[in-house]
Design a protein around this motif. Sequence first.
Motif, PDB file in Angstrom:
ATOM      1  N   PHE B 101      39.682  14.733 -34.359  1.00  0.00           N
ATOM      2  CA  PHE B 101      38.782  14.493 -33.239  1.00  0.00           C
ATOM      3  C   PHE B 101      37.353  14.910 -33.597  1.00  0.00           C
ATOM      4  O   PHE B 101      36.405  14.157 -33.385  1.00  0.00           O
ATOM      5  N   ILE B 105      34.196  12.249 -33.786  1.00  0.00           N
ATOM      6  CA  ILE B 105      33.073  12.337 -32.847  1.00  0.00           C
ATOM      7  C   ILE B 105      31.753  12.533 -33.587  1.00  0.00           C
ATOM      8  O   ILE B 105      30.712  12.046 -33.168  1.00  0.00           O
ATOM      9  N   SER B 106      31.807  13.254 -34.709  1.00  0.00           N
ATOM     10  CA  SER B 106      30.558  13.581 -35.402  1.00  0.00           C
ATOM     11  C   SER B 106      30.124  12.501 -36.392  1.00  0.00           C
ATOM     12  O   SER B 106      28.985  12.520 -36.849  1.00  0.00           O
ATOM     13  N   SER B 109      26.790   9.687 -35.760  1.00  0.00           N
ATOM     14  CA  SER B 109      25.421  10.155 -35.974  1.00  0.00           C
ATOM     15  C   SER B 109      25.188  10.454 -37.450  1.00  0.00           C
ATOM     16  O   SER B 109      24.096  10.214 -37.973  1.00  0.00           O
ATOM     17  N   VAL B 208      26.322  19.914 -36.800  1.00  0.00           N
ATOM     18  CA  VAL B 208      26.961  19.071 -35.770  1.00  0.00           C
ATOM     19  C   VAL B 208      28.468  19.314 -35.742  1.00  0.00           C
ATOM     20  O   VAL B 208      29.076  19.451 -34.674  1.00  0.00           O
ATOM     21  N   PHE B 211      29.159  22.576 -34.072  1.00  0.00           N
ATOM     22  CA  PHE B 211      28.845  22.480 -32.644  1.00  0.00           C
ATOM     23  C   PHE B 211      29.958  21.752 -31.889  1.00  0.00           C
ATOM     24  O   PHE B 211      30.418  22.209 -30.841  1.00  0.00           O
ATOM     25  N   VAL B 212      30.407  20.627 -32.446  1.00  0.00           N
ATOM     26  CA  VAL B 212      31.467  19.857 -31.791  1.00  0.00           C
ATOM     27  C   VAL B 212      32.810  20.572 -31.938  1.00  0.00           C
ATOM     28  O   VAL B 212      33.593  20.664 -30.984  1.00  0.00           O
ATOM     29  N   GLN B 215      33.525  23.492 -29.505  1.00  0.00           N
ATOM     30  CA  GLN B 215      33.849  23.033 -28.148  1.00  0.00           C
ATOM     31  C   GLN B 215      35.220  22.351 -28.126  1.00  0.00           C
ATOM     32  O   GLN B 215      36.000  22.537 -27.203  1.00  0.00           O
ATOM     33  N   ALA B 216      35.513  21.561 -29.186  1.00  0.00           N
ATOM     34  CA  ALA B 216      36.809  20.863 -29.221  1.00  0.00           C
ATOM     35  C   ALA B 216      37.952  21.872 -29.253  1.00  0.00           C
ATOM     36  O   ALA B 216      38.974  21.687 -28.578  1.00  0.00           O
ATOM     37  N   VAL B 219      38.394  23.257 -25.806  1.00  0.00           N
ATOM     38  CA  VAL B 219      39.039  22.312 -24.885  1.00  0.00           C
ATOM     39  C   VAL B 219      40.541  22.220 -25.173  1.00  0.00           C
ATOM     40  O   VAL B 219      41.353  22.110 -24.257  1.00  0.00           O
ATOM     41  N   ASN B 241      33.061  24.792 -20.808  1.00  0.00           N
ATOM     42  CA  ASN B 241      32.187  24.740 -21.975  1.00  0.00           C
ATOM     43  C   ASN B 241      32.158  26.098 -22.682  1.00  0.00           C
ATOM     44  O   ASN B 241      31.873  27.120 -22.070  1.00  0.00           O
ATOM     45  N   TYR B 243      30.131  27.299 -24.948  1.00  0.00           N
ATOM     46  CA  TYR B 243      28.825  27.947 -25.113  1.00  0.00           C
ATOM     47  C   TYR B 243      28.354  28.573 -23.808  1.00  0.00           C
ATOM     48  O   TYR B 243      27.802  29.670 -23.795  1.00  0.00           O
ATOM     49  N   VAL B 244      28.595  27.825 -22.708  1.00  0.00           N
ATOM     50  CA  VAL B 244      28.192  28.361 -21.405  1.00  0.00           C
ATOM     51  C   VAL B 244      28.976  29.640 -21.129  1.00  0.00           C
ATOM     52  O   VAL B 244      28.433  30.629 -20.637  1.00  0.00           O
TER      53      VAL B 244
END
Lengths: 293, 259
Positions: B101, B105-106, B109, B208, B211-212, B215-216, B219, B241, B243-244
């Motif tokens: 995943f 996702i990365s 970009s 990236v 970062f992804v 979070q993945a 989740v 989230n 980071y939050v």
Amino acid sequence: MSESAKPQVRSGTIGNWLYQLDRILRGEATRPTDIQQADIKIPVLGITLVVVVLAVIYGFCMGVFGIATGIESAQLQKALLQTFASMSKVPLLFFLTLIVTFPSLYVFNALVGSQLKILPVLKLLIASLAVNLSVLASMGPILAFFSLSTPNYSFIVLLNVVVFTAAGTLGLTFLIQTLNRLTVSQHGPSAPVAAIPVGPVEPNDAESEGSRLAVIKPAVEPGPLDRLQGIAMGSHVKKVFGCWIVVFGLVGAQMGWVLRPFIGSPNLPFQWFRPRSSNFFEAVGNTIYNLFS
Amino acid sequence: MSKEPTIPSRIDFMLQGWKKMARGFDTVDHILRRQSVKRNLSSNRDGRVSLRTTVFIVMLLGPIYGIAMGCYAWVAGERTLVEQIPQMVYSGTKVPLLIFFTVLISLPSFFVINTLLGLRDDFRESLAAIISAQAGMIVILTSLFPLTLFAYVSTSHLEFNYPLAILINAGMFGLASVSAQVLLRGYYSPLIAKDTRHRWMVRSWIFVYAFVGIQASYVLRPFIGNPNTPTSFFRKDSFENAYVRVLQLASEVIQGFFS
């Protein structure tokens, strides 16, 4: 690399437009050797349409946050409306910014001493929008994933600001480097384009793909974002473009603020536009503060 | 007339099986020593460590660490093995899922920015480097699973063993990721030698990807399975989230400090 070595037209119009977008991204459309006539050879209409499609895709990714929160709070209608609004507003944001900044870019471009006509400048702007939107749309999946998994509105807003900034920076770098190339080619460069590092010419490995066979290419091809060696921007040119970038960034940011909401706060009802108040930078400051509280 | 397999042919069969296994180890060894990629790149051939091999390695080895991770409540003696099996299966599935995943996702970009920097002609090699780094990470992670189990066993008597288990696993994942980045830089070194713009590309990829990936993995929780909550594939509050959460925790700590 000679253009005749590449297939000029792919089957179907859409295929051709995508191929043209690819040429821009690869820097083939703005290669210094091909830009001599002070013009970029791209189909304006086709690229514009591609830009709109990319913007709509990113708009959808922005709307994912609304859909995710909408499903949770059983307000799917609001979410779908918001997504539709985002999908139409992202193209609007870019084209309105273009309309606002186009005249000043043209004038400054003339002031810098370039004799570029209006159509090449427009093509240049469309091309840099294409770069900007391609980066933006390519980050769409990341944004969509975070939107799905983050209930925090402030985080998503800030993530969007970061993504837009990254894409905008690359788009503007492309714009400046290309404008510089165009200006140089117009002037008949004193430090000629041949100053780019053209290494020993060698045929590619015979085992590589068919289309690359027997293509003669320089050792290091300058990318679309590279500054050409041996060609320095004049100090006044630098100043003018420094100012212009600031103007473009400010207009773009504020345009985004005027056109908001793009994401749709979960606590507010759906609106096409919000009443005009505050400004972009104040809002970003507030959002950062909200993230901590 | 059916032919009875003779003993030599059986030995032959076993030998071939062993050879296949040895070849598998050879692949793993090559990945860790960066040999296959290096060889391919230096001879200017298509430098792909096959995608199929990577997918195979991730699918084969990923679940090993996942299962080890998921057997926490059993090792800690808070559940029976049968009760813990669903969590082990979930975690075993989630580790490959996490890798696939995050990369998927990365990638868009990465592709666009590579193209923009004028590195499109090397994209196959870049992609090969990234993909083999994933295989490398899984191999490293797999090598750490006995350590994780040992840590589970030796900390299960402690009162705060569950948070500690989370920390241990975060450490293992962190170690594997950092080592894999070292591998990635190694894979990239011929590319960077060819064109220094690749250095920026590998940096931005690492940023990236991390970062992804963070979070993945947040989740996809729970990977370990809190013994006090029922086993589930996703947490009820899994769409949060990371980071939050960290920022909020930090701000709570700071506020607590000043109040």
